[in-house]
Each structure stands twice: as C-alpha cells, then as structure tokens.
Design a protein around this motif. Structure first.
Motif, mmCIF file in Angstrom:
data_model
loop_
_atom_site.group_PDB
_atom_site.id
_atom_site.type_symbol
_atom_site.label_atom_id
_atom_site.label_comp_id
_atom_site.label_asym_id
_atom_site.label_seq_id
_atom_site.Cartn_x
_atom_site.Cartn_y
_atom_site.Cartn_z
ATOM 1 N N ILE A 94 43.517 34.382 52.492
ATOM 2 C CA ILE A 94 44.704 34.343 53.364
ATOM 3 C C ILE A 94 44.518 35.306 54.529
ATOM 4 O O ILE A 94 44.812 34.971 55.685
ATOM 5 C CB ILE A 94 45.986 34.674 52.565
ATOM 6 N N LEU A 95 44.032 36.505 54.243
ATOM 7 C CA LEU A 95 43.810 37.500 55.294
ATOM 8 C C LEU A 95 42.799 36.986 56.316
ATOM 9 O O LEU A 95 43.011 37.118 57.526
ATOM 10 C CB LEU A 95 43.345 38.827 54.691
ATOM 11 N N ARG A 96 41.700 36.395 55.845
ATOM 12 C CA ARG A 96 40.691 35.863 56.765
ATOM 13 C C ARG A 96 41.292 34.796 57.675
ATOM 14 O O ARG A 96 41.024 34.775 58.868
ATOM 15 C CB ARG A 96 39.507 35.284 55.987
ATOM 16 N N ARG A 97 42.083 33.899 57.109
ATOM 17 C CA ARG A 97 42.700 32.836 57.916
ATOM 18 C C ARG A 97 43.648 33.394 58.974
ATOM 19 O O ARG A 97 43.844 32.786 60.004
ATOM 20 C CB ARG A 97 43.438 31.858 57.013
ATOM 21 N N ARG A 98 44.230 34.538 58.702
ATOM 22 C CA ARG A 98 45.131 35.177 59.666
ATOM 23 C C ARG A 98 44.372 36.095 60.628
ATOM 24 O O ARG A 98 44.969 36.695 61.496
ATOM 25 C CB ARG A 98 46.194 35.992 58.937
ATOM 26 N N GLY A 99 43.074 36.247 60.425
ATOM 27 C CA GLY A 99 42.285 37.147 61.267
ATOM 28 C C GLY A 99 42.478 38.611 60.914
ATOM 29 O O GLY A 99 42.162 39.499 61.695
ATOM 30 N N ALA A 100 42.980 38.868 59.728
ATOM 31 C CA ALA A 100 43.238 40.239 59.272
ATOM 32 C C ALA A 100 41.992 40.809 58.597
ATOM 33 O O ALA A 100 41.396 40.152 57.741
ATOM 34 C CB ALA A 100 44.412 40.260 58.304
ATOM 35 N N ARG A 101 41.627 42.016 58.974
ATOM 36 C CA ARG A 101 40.449 42.652 58.387
ATOM 37 C C ARG A 101 40.798 43.881 57.557
ATOM 38 O O ARG A 101 40.105 44.209 56.620
ATOM 39 C CB ARG A 101 39.476 43.051 59.498
ATOM 40 N N ARG A 102 41.856 44.583 57.947
ATOM 41 C CA ARG A 102 42.244 45.822 57.259
ATOM 42 C C ARG A 102 43.558 45.581 56.516
ATOM 43 O O ARG A 102 44.511 45.083 57.095
ATOM 44 C CB ARG A 102 42.437 46.934 58.276
ATOM 45 N N ALA A 103 43.578 45.973 55.261
ATOM 46 C CA ALA A 103 44.785 45.762 54.465
ATOM 47 C C ALA A 103 45.132 46.993 53.650
ATOM 48 O O ALA A 103 44.252 47.689 53.143
ATOM 49 C CB ALA A 103 44.599 44.572 53.525
ATOM 50 N N CYS A 104 46.393 47.221 53.546
ATOM 51 C CA CYS A 104 46.963 48.257 52.704
ATOM 52 C C CYS A 104 47.369 47.567 51.397
ATOM 53 O O CYS A 104 48.087 46.562 51.456
ATOM 54 C CB CYS A 104 48.203 48.787 53.404
ATOM 55 N N VAL A 105 46.920 48.027 50.252
ATOM 56 C CA VAL A 105 47.214 47.373 48.977
ATOM 57 C C VAL A 105 48.242 48.194 48.211
ATOM 58 O O VAL A 105 48.010 49.366 47.914
ATOM 59 C CB VAL A 105 45.933 47.179 48.137
ATOM 60 N N VAL A 106 49.366 47.553 47.897
ATOM 61 C CA VAL A 106 50.454 48.208 47.172
ATOM 62 C C VAL A 106 50.433 47.756 45.716
ATOM 63 O O VAL A 106 50.509 46.563 45.425
ATOM 64 C CB VAL A 106 51.834 47.871 47.786
ATOM 65 N N THR A 107 50.309 48.724 44.833
ATOM 66 C CA THR A 107 50.385 48.480 43.395
ATOM 67 C C THR A 107 50.727 49.815 42.737
ATOM 68 O O THR A 107 50.890 50.827 43.420
ATOM 69 C CB THR A 107 49.078 47.866 42.841
ATOM 70 N N CYS A 108 50.834 49.834 41.428
ATOM 71 C CA CYS A 108 51.144 51.071 40.713
ATOM 72 C C CYS A 108 49.981 52.056 40.841
ATOM 73 O O CYS A 108 48.816 51.660 40.924
ATOM 74 C CB CYS A 108 51.402 50.779 39.241
ATOM 75 N N ALA A 109 50.300 53.337 40.818
ATOM 76 C CA ALA A 109 49.292 54.386 40.996
ATOM 77 C C ALA A 109 48.176 54.284 39.953
ATOM 78 O O ALA A 109 47.002 54.481 40.276
ATOM 79 C CB ALA A 109 49.952 55.762 40.947
ATOM 80 N N TRP A 110 48.502 53.961 38.710
ATOM 81 C CA TRP A 110 47.489 53.897 37.659
ATOM 82 C C TRP A 110 46.557 52.695 37.826
ATOM 83 O O TRP A 110 45.493 52.631 37.235
ATOM 84 C CB TRP A 110 48.133 53.875 36.272
ATOM 85 N N HIS A 111 46.927 51.734 38.643
ATOM 86 C CA HIS A 111 46.193 50.486 38.812
ATOM 87 C C HIS A 111 45.457 50.407 40.148
ATOM 88 O O HIS A 111 44.584 49.578 40.345
ATOM 89 C CB HIS A 111 47.221 49.345 38.700
ATOM 90 N N VAL A 112 45.779 51.289 41.070
ATOM 91 C CA VAL A 112 45.331 51.151 42.456
ATOM 92 C C VAL A 112 43.813 51.297 42.619
ATOM 93 O O VAL A 112 43.216 50.615 43.451
ATOM 94 C CB VAL A 112 46.121 52.111 43.377
ATOM 95 N N GLU A 113 43.161 52.132 41.839
ATOM 96 C CA GLU A 113 41.718 52.328 41.996
ATOM 97 C C GLU A 113 40.957 51.024 41.771
ATOM 98 O O GLU A 113 40.105 50.635 42.578
ATOM 99 C CB GLU A 113 41.224 53.406 41.027
ATOM 100 N N ARG A 114 41.268 50.327 40.695
ATOM 101 C CA ARG A 114 40.589 49.053 40.404
ATOM 102 C C ARG A 114 40.951 48.001 41.445
ATOM 103 O O ARG A 114 40.096 47.232 41.888
ATOM 104 C CB ARG A 114 40.956 48.556 38.997
#
Length: 187
Positions: A94-114
């Motif tokens: 989806i990001l590629r189709r929108r021309g997006a290269r940089r993304a901020c990923v929101v998830t729980c702190a214990w899960h964010v590394e993976r």
C-alpha cells in the motif's frame, strides 16, 4: 514525536465483538491520531485483517481514527494480514502504491521491536512510535517476551520462504510483436 514521515501505519489487535476497541487497540489508535494531528504524516494505514466476530481490526481502528478527527480520506485500511509479518508485507505494498517510503509504525511498546524489523525486512524505512500501556506483571512480561522470541523466529522463516518463492518464479518472457515476433513467441 519523530520527524516527518510519508505515512503512519497502526497495527491491529483484538477488537471486542461489539466493535469497540480493547484498551491496547484504543491506545494505538489514539497514538496514531495524535501523530497525524501533530503533522508527522499526511496519511494513516490501519493494518489488520483478523476478524473478531463480525469486526475486522483495521476497520475498527479506522472508525476510531475518524472519531478522533482524522479525515476519512486520510486513512487506508489493509484488510488481509493476520500476523505482524503480513502487516508489514501488505502495508508495504500500500505504501509503495502511494509513493510512501518512510513510515512511522504504531504498536504496543513490547511489540514494536519485532514490528520494525519486519517492516525494514520488506523494504520500508520504518521507525517506532510505541503506544505506552500500563505496566504488566512479571508473568505477563515473561509471556510477552517468549511470544516475541517465537514470533521473531517465525517471521524470519516466513521472510526466507518468501524470498525463495520470489526467486523460484521465472521472469516473464517478453512478447515480440510483428512477423518476427510470431516466430519468436511460438518457440
């Protein structure tokens, strides 16, 4: 808040059968809306195809973001993923189709590394924007750590398998037009 991104990706999690978000999902939606309103990115991808009764994670998150003042046309729902690795792979498309290269990923702190590892593995320049939760007890922390270790191994295995499948698919044969092409295409 981080600098500027092309998009914010908020990962799904359990939704109540009524359609209300669980506490963890509500925190993720609130963090994504806060980042959007702070100007971190002009678009949000809600990612998660798991169904909880008649409710789909990504759609429930989208509804909550709109309630929080994010314009409907600023949110795209990714409705196919069932795992973190799939969140990354399908959201990356989806990001590629929108021309997006940089993304901020929101998830729980214990899960964010993976999650960040998975997004980077599929070619997204991603950085974490964890939603903070209440401090978990020792048993819950041990369970989460074990869960992340096992899921990290499964994600890496899925990624290796995907690379093998991509290499196994032959490249398309170019079609040649005209009289000469009819001879070559017949071969």
């Amino acid at each position: 808040m981080p600098e500027r991104a092309d998009a914010i990706v908020v990962l799904g999690c359990r939704v109540l059968f009524s359609g209300r978000l669980t506490t963890a999902a509500a925190r993720r939606a609130a963090k994504a809306a806060e980042a959007y309103h702070a100007g971190v990115a002009p678009h949000i991808v809600t990612s998660g195809g798991r169904r909880w009764g008649a409710q789909i994670e990504a759609e429930a998150l989208r509804r909550e973001l709109v309630r929080a003042g994010v314009p409907e046309d600023a949110v795209t729902s990714e409705l196919w993923s069932l795992t973190t690795h799939e969140n990354a792979a399908f959201s990356a498309e989806i990001l590629r189709r929108r021309g997006a290269r940089r993304a901020c990923v929101v998830t729980c702190a214990w899960h964010v590394e993976r999650a960040i590892q998975d997004f980077r593995a599929v070619g997204v320049d991603a950085w974490p924007l964890p939603s903070e939760g209440v401090r978990a007890g020792l048993l819950r922390r041990v369970y989460r750590r074990g869960h992340e270790v096992v899921c990290t191994w499964l994600d890496r295995r899925a990624l290796r398998r995907a690379h093998v499948l991509v290499r196994a698919v032959p490249a398309p044969v170019p079609r040649v037009s005209g009289a000469r092409g009819a001879e070559e295409n017949a071969r």
